[in-house]
Design an enzyme around this catalytic site. Structure first.
Site, PDB file in Angstrom:
ATOM      1  N   CYS A   1     -28.369  -6.647  10.768  1.00 24.73           N
ATOM      2  CA  CYS A   1     -27.334  -6.073   9.896  1.00 24.73           C
ATOM      3  C   CYS A   1     -28.151  -6.709   8.057  1.00 24.73           C
ATOM      4  O   CYS A   1     -27.220  -6.253   7.504  1.00 24.73           O
ATOM      5  CB  CYS A   1     -26.050  -6.382  10.054  1.00 24.73           C
ATOM      6  SG  CYS A   1     -25.776  -6.074  11.882  1.00 24.73           S
TER       7      CYS A   1
ATOM      8  N   CYS B   1     -29.143 -14.006  16.426  1.00 22.84           N
ATOM      9  CA  CYS B   1     -27.631 -14.297  17.078  1.00 22.84           C
ATOM     10  C   CYS B   1     -27.453 -15.531  18.588  1.00 22.84           C
ATOM     11  O   CYS B   1     -28.175 -15.215  19.004  1.00 22.84           O
ATOM     12  CB  CYS B   1     -27.438 -12.999  16.997  1.00 22.84           C
ATOM     13  SG  CYS B   1     -25.685 -12.483  17.527  1.00 22.84           S
TER      14      CYS B   1
ATOM     15  N   CYS C   1     -25.404 -16.156  14.902  1.00 20.44           N
ATOM     16  CA  CYS C   1     -25.931 -17.386  13.761  1.00 20.44           C
ATOM     17  C   CYS C   1     -24.362 -18.016  13.394  1.00 20.44           C
ATOM     18  O   CYS C   1     -23.772 -18.644  14.484  1.00 20.44           O
ATOM     19  CB  CYS C   1     -25.425 -16.009  12.756  1.00 20.44           C
ATOM     20  SG  CYS C   1     -24.082 -15.083  12.298  1.00 20.44           S
TER      21      CYS C   1
HETATM   22  S1  SF4 Z   1     -23.345 -12.956  15.614  1.00 18.86           S
HETATM   23 FE1  SF4 Z   1     -24.090 -12.933  13.221  1.00 18.86          FE
HETATM   24  S2  SF4 Z   1     -26.481 -12.667  14.405  1.00 18.86           S
HETATM   25 FE2  SF4 Z   1     -24.543 -11.896  15.943  1.00 18.86          FE
HETATM   26  S3  SF4 Z   1     -24.828 -10.035  15.763  1.00 18.86           S
HETATM   27 FE3  SF4 Z   1     -23.251 -10.961  14.257  1.00 18.86          FE
HETATM   28  S4  SF4 Z   1     -23.373 -11.112  12.232  1.00 18.86           S
HETATM   29 FE4  SF4 Z   1     -25.795 -10.931  13.034  1.00 18.86          FE
END
Ligand code: SF4
Length: 148
Positions: free
Chosen positions: A89, A106, A108
């Site tokens: 994203c 991820c 993140c």
């Molecule tokens: S957790 Fe972080 S890396 Fe994973 S989809 Fe959500 S924003 Fe993106």
């Protein structure tokens, strides 16, 4: 129609300038991010990861599973092309360097530290767009992304 109140971080991540947009909008925006069709193997790996991490973090998928599906496919594409599930994203000048650095792989760092997922893959129960599910099938992913 229910409107998506895009948060600041989410707007920045997806390049959405409006604060309110139809719920289907992030799907289309994310669909533009996924340029290469990911492999079935990577989709399955990221699907399982998403289910397990939602349970572990006490978060839920979006009421619109199309959002969940597109993010999972974006993560799978990056797993295929970069060797790591770099967040789909965001804009990166150098994706390979970002994947190596790891901050946006991820889950993140903002998700791990503060439960902030600007992709809306993992939503806390108090989020207006959180559904009640922590599971998604391959068929759901296929169906909700069929026209993208
Ligand atoms: S957790 Fe972080 S890396 Fe994973 S989809 Fe959500 S924003 Fe993106």
């Amino acid at each position: 129609m229910r409107a998506l109140q895009a948060s600041t971080s989410y707007s920045a991540g997806l390049g959405i300038s409006s604060v309110a947009a139809p719920l289907s909008r992030p799907c289309r925006r994310l669909g533009a991010v996924a340029k290469v069709e990911p492999t079935e193997k990577s989709i399955e790996i990221m699907r399982k990861f998403s289910e397990q991490y939602a349970r572990k973090s006490d978060t839920y998928f979006c009421v619109d599973k199309g959002v969940t599906s597109v993010v999972i496919k974006g993560l799978a594409e990056h797993r295929d092309t970069l060797g790591a599930p770099l967040c789909p994203c965001r804009h990166y000048d150098d994706k390979a360097a970002e994947a190596q650095q790891g901050f946006w792989n991820c889950p993140c760092v903002p998700m791990r530290e503060r439960k902030e997922c600007h992709c809306m893959l993992f939503l806390t129960p108090d989020n207006d767009f959180a559904g009640q599910e922590q599971a998604i099938t391959v068929e759901e992913i296929r169906e909700t992304t069929a026209n993208m």
